[in-house]
Design a protein around this motif. Structure first.
Motif, PDB file in Angstrom:
ATOM      1  N   LEU A  13     -50.823   2.750  12.525  1.00 55.59           N
ATOM      2  CA  LEU A  13     -50.756   1.009  12.631  1.00 55.59           C
ATOM      3  C   LEU A  13     -50.408   0.539  11.316  1.00 55.59           C
ATOM      4  N   LEU A  14     -49.350  -0.409  11.385  1.00 54.78           N
ATOM      5  CA  LEU A  14     -48.973  -1.166  10.415  1.00 54.78           C
ATOM      6  C   LEU A  14     -48.929  -2.504  10.973  1.00 54.78           C
ATOM      7  N   TRP A  15     -49.475  -3.731  10.108  1.00 56.74           N
ATOM      8  CA  TRP A  15     -49.414  -5.037  10.582  1.00 56.74           C
ATOM      9  C   TRP A  15     -49.416  -5.917   9.265  1.00 56.74           C
ATOM     10  N   ASP A  16     -48.267  -6.722   9.247  1.00 57.41           N
ATOM     11  CA  ASP A  16     -48.078  -7.631   8.299  1.00 57.41           C
ATOM     12  C   ASP A  16     -48.019  -7.018   7.113  1.00 57.41           C
ATOM     13  N   GLY A  17     -46.864  -6.567   6.641  1.00 53.34           N
ATOM     14  CA  GLY A  17     -46.758  -6.046   5.189  1.00 53.34           C
ATOM     15  C   GLY A  17     -45.307  -5.604   4.855  1.00 53.34           C
TER      16      GLY A  17
ATOM     17  N   LYS B  36     -39.977 -15.730   2.114  1.00 47.12           N
ATOM     18  CA  LYS B  36     -39.871 -14.488   2.428  1.00 47.12           C
ATOM     19  C   LYS B  36     -39.995 -14.275   4.228  1.00 47.12           C
ATOM     20  N   LYS B  37     -40.742 -15.757   4.782  1.00 53.06           N
ATOM     21  CA  LYS B  37     -40.929 -15.339   6.033  1.00 53.06           C
ATOM     22  C   LYS B  37     -39.531 -15.567   6.804  1.00 53.06           C
ATOM     23  N   SER B  38     -39.637 -14.716   7.893  1.00 54.68           N
ATOM     24  CA  SER B  38     -38.229 -14.758   8.706  1.00 54.68           C
ATOM     25  C   SER B  38     -38.731 -14.334  10.275  1.00 54.68           C
ATOM     26  N   ALA B  39     -37.866 -14.586  11.078  1.00 57.50           N
ATOM     27  CA  ALA B  39     -37.814 -14.195  12.464  1.00 57.50           C
ATOM     28  C   ALA B  39     -37.262 -12.986  12.538  1.00 57.50           C
ATOM     29  N   VAL B  40     -36.756 -12.223  11.681  1.00 59.34           N
ATOM     30  CA  VAL B  40     -36.105 -10.903  11.770  1.00 59.34           C
ATOM     31  C   VAL B  40     -36.511  -9.905  10.484  1.00 59.34           C
TER      32      VAL B  40
ATOM     33  N   ASN C 256     -46.425 -10.870   1.916  1.00 61.46           N
ATOM     34  CA  ASN C 256     -46.415 -11.958   0.883  1.00 61.46           C
ATOM     35  C   ASN C 256     -47.465 -13.044   1.103  1.00 61.46           C
ATOM     36  N   GLY C 257     -48.407 -13.664   0.215  1.00 61.25           N
ATOM     37  CA  GLY C 257     -48.914 -14.491   0.235  1.00 61.25           C
ATOM     38  C   GLY C 257     -50.401 -14.420   0.964  1.00 61.25           C
ATOM     39  N   THR C 258     -50.619 -12.789   1.234  1.00 60.54           N
ATOM     40  CA  THR C 258     -51.774 -12.871   1.752  1.00 60.54           C
ATOM     41  C   THR C 258     -53.121 -12.792   0.527  1.00 60.54           C
TER      42      THR C 258
END
Length: 657
Positions: free
Chosen positions: A206-210, A171-175, A118-120
């Motif tokens: 590979l999945l990163w930031d999504g 949406k940003k979260s440590a979990v 989110n926010g990309t």
């Protein structure tokens, strides 16, 4: 939810099963916890464990025991009846919800530094920025369209950016989250990825930031960075994507490469490549040699080897192109951006002079002796055009039990295309008085095409106007009203008058869209949810807006004002319209029959004498009168004519006293 500490006996049993913990006091469990269903598990950090009193449905419907086997977890909450097995590295900082199935994976880690895609910022059309769209889970084709093409409205863009950045911040979260009934199997690694309910991730690298949306599928050998896959999206078979949004029921597969691109509902992209592309609903590209770059596409079909270029070797890859709704390209086609191709046009050959055919919809745009030649309206009566229009709605496979993000208007003819045809007639009139007029738009029209183009556009206008009049008359009680009908048909508003836009599937008056943008700029609309509802409200009023457009153009089409319409005049209009419908039916049927003529049989009957190849042809292709597509198109027109005659019969009925 209430958790308790492990009992000494439970700790003892788990140790006997090969489990370890850096601190057993950090593990909390629900009442009813069964310690026997944890085997060779390494725990660290804060751990919460649910129940394992039911089985779990794994891949291919296989039933497995809930519990955790051969895995390492750090700071995780595990819901009820979850199956986790063969985690070769670790799952770190995740909430794993009820019924999830995870097996044979490398690592799933949440670092807390990302908002899960989110926010990309996605640089569509212009590779160097300037039209960037911030993607997020609730992004619709219409929101993205406005963010892409309304850069002139700085207050609107500023408000949209803030709205989405605020959404991303929440949406940003440590979990991270692995949703209910989600399945993750044979995964290499995932970092800062949310897996929504019922999603399925299998054998991706590979999945990163999504975010992998609800019921979305991510398949073998996929590599994805900075992405949002909407509900029911499919990214499969070696697709490699970066800075990408994939919409509902959109599919990227078979090694497709995508960078800084948006793909909305029902797109199918295979084998080729996309860079800085805005792919509106139903954009299709299925060939390895095809490159889409720096362009806006919608309801588009790319022929093999389709290519564009956006770099003229001066200030960089900054040039853009527009293929309006319903365009197609032939095999090996090329166009040098900037350029704009009118809706429902067919482009073949190579084009270097930046043509703008936006005022000439339904055209053939062809290369002839190195020049761009336009055959105005030539695609209007082609069978393939109506076939495409009728098939799109059937190919909308989005589930009805999930909210549909993108608004898609499937009307064959609209006020937008009709207004374009009016403009086309005016354009061709100017061409007749000034043969050089098209050169200002960087193309050529041969004189013999001018008259035919005008006739086709006039027929198209008549088709749209007549159909709307017929539908409107069918809605009112014409039997008990006096001979004058006009007072029943005058619209209450005039919002549909003037210019219209196609906002990637939403067709609406430009004034209404501008008012919406103003509301966003002023803060009256301040959240994605409110914006989505406002866009839907515009779509819900489409029929009203459309009739307002018809009313405004009634005199120019029929020579009388709407308020003076009588039953007799209405009957004449409907008879005239049925002739237009019949003409379209006959012309398109004739065009379809070309696929059954002698030339189409050339490659048939390979081991038969020439006189017998008809037999082979008939067995394979069948007879035109039994062709499903031709029958469907004919039935479409026949039903319209039947509706018209039903209205005519009602108009002829005597008035009840």
């Amino acid at each position: 939810m209430t958790y308790r500490a492990l009992t000494p006996n439970e700790i003892s049993v788990m140790k006997q099963n090969g489990c370890n913990s850096t601190d057993w006091n950090d593990i909390k469990v629900k009442d009813g916890f069964d310690c026997c269903n944890y085997v060779r598990v390494n725990f660290s950090g804060e751990i919460r464990l649910g129940l394992t009193d039911e089985t779990v449905i794994g891949t291919a419907g296989i039933i497995v025991q809930s519990g955790i086997f051969d895995a390492s977890l750090h700071n995780c909450t595990v819901g009820d009846n979850v199956h986790i097995a063969k985690v070769w590295e670790r799952i770190i900082n995740y909430d794993i919800l009820d019924g999830a199935y995870i097996t044979n994976i490398g690592s799933i880690i949440c670092t807390g530094s990302r908002a899960f895609g989110n926010g990309t910022e996605v640089n569509v059309l212009n590779e160097q920025g300037g039209r960037s769209v911030l993607i997020f889970e609730e992004l619709t084709a219409q929101m993205a369209y406005l963010m892409t093409f309304y850069r002139h409205d700085k207050e609107f863009i500023t408000s949209m950016d803030k709205m989405i950045r605020d959404y991303a911040a929440k949406k940003k979260s440590a979990v991270g989250k692995i949703g209910k009934m989600a399945k993750i199997t044979n995964l290499g690694s995932a970092t800062d990825v949310v897996f929504d309910d019922e999603s399925y991730t299998n054998s991706c690298s590979l999945l990163w930031d999504g975010t992998v949306g609800k019921r979305a599928f991510v398949g073998p050998n996929v590599v994805a960075e900075h992405f949002v896959f909407a509900s029911e999206a499919c990214v499969d078979k070696g697709a490699i994507v970066k800075n990408v949004f994939v919409g509902q029921k959109a599919e990227l597969t078979n090694g497709f490469l995508a960078n800084n691109s948006l793909f909305f509902a029902n797109c199918i992209m295979e084998a080729g490549e996309a860079v800085s592309v805005f792919a509106g609903p139903h954009t299709v590209s299925m060939h390895r040699s095809t490159l889409l770059i720096g362009g806006m596409f919608s309801f588009f079909n790319a022929g093999s080897g389709t290519n564009q270029s956006n770099h003229l070797y001066r200030i960089g890859p900054v040039h853009q192109g527009i293929m309006e709704r319903g365009c197609k390209t032939g095999s090996g086609s090329y166009i040098m951006w900037p350029a704009r191709i009118g809706s429902f046009s067919l482009l073949t050959g190579k084009h270097y002079k930046h043509p703008d055919t936006s005022e000439l919809p339904y055209s053939y745009v062809v290369e002839k002796n190195g020049k761009t030649v336009v055959l105005p309206g030539a695609n209007l009566k082609k069978f393939g055009t109506i076939r495409d229009i009728l098939k799109w709605k059937k190919r909308d496979h989005r589930s009805n039990d999930l909210p549909r993000l993108d608004i898609i208007n499937y009307d064959p003819l609209t006020p937008l295309t009709t207004r374009k045809m009016y403009q086309g007639i005016h354009f061709l009139n100017l061409c007749e008085t000034d043969p050089d007029y098209p050169s200002a738009h960087n193309f050529v029209i041969e004189h013999k095409s001018i008259r035919h183009g005008r006739e086709l556009y006039a027929l198209g206008v008549d088709f749209f106007m007549g159909e709307e009049v017929m539908k409107k008359l069918a809605q009112i009680n014409v039997t008990d009203c006096p001979d004058s009908l006009g007072y029943l048909l005058i619209p209450e508003s005039n919002e549909g008058v003037g210019r219209w836009v196609d906002a990637a599937g939403l067709i609406a008056p430009a004034t209404v869209i501008n008012e919406l943008c103003s509301s966003v700029a002023k803060g009256s609309i301040s959240s994605p949810e409110e914006l989505a509802k406002s866009l839907q409200a515009i779509h819900n009023k489409y029929s009203d807006y459309k009739w307002e457009y018809v009313a405004d153009n009634f005199k120019s089409c029929y020579g009388i004002t709407l308020d003076s319409l009588t039953k007799g005049a209405a009957i004449s209009i409907l008879h005239r319209w049925t002739e237009s419908v019949d003409s379209f039916d006959r012309e398109r049927n004739t065009d379809a029959h070309k696929d059954f003529n002698e030339n189409s049989m050339v490659s048939f009957g390979i081991d038969l004498d020439p006189q017998s190849r008809q037999v082979d042809f008939n067995e394979v292709r069948g007879l035109p009168e039994k062709n499903d597509q031709m029958i469907a198109v004919h039935n479409h027109y026949a039903s319209l004519i039947q509706e018209a005659y039903a209205v005519i019969c009602r108009l002829k009925e005597p008035q009840h006293i």
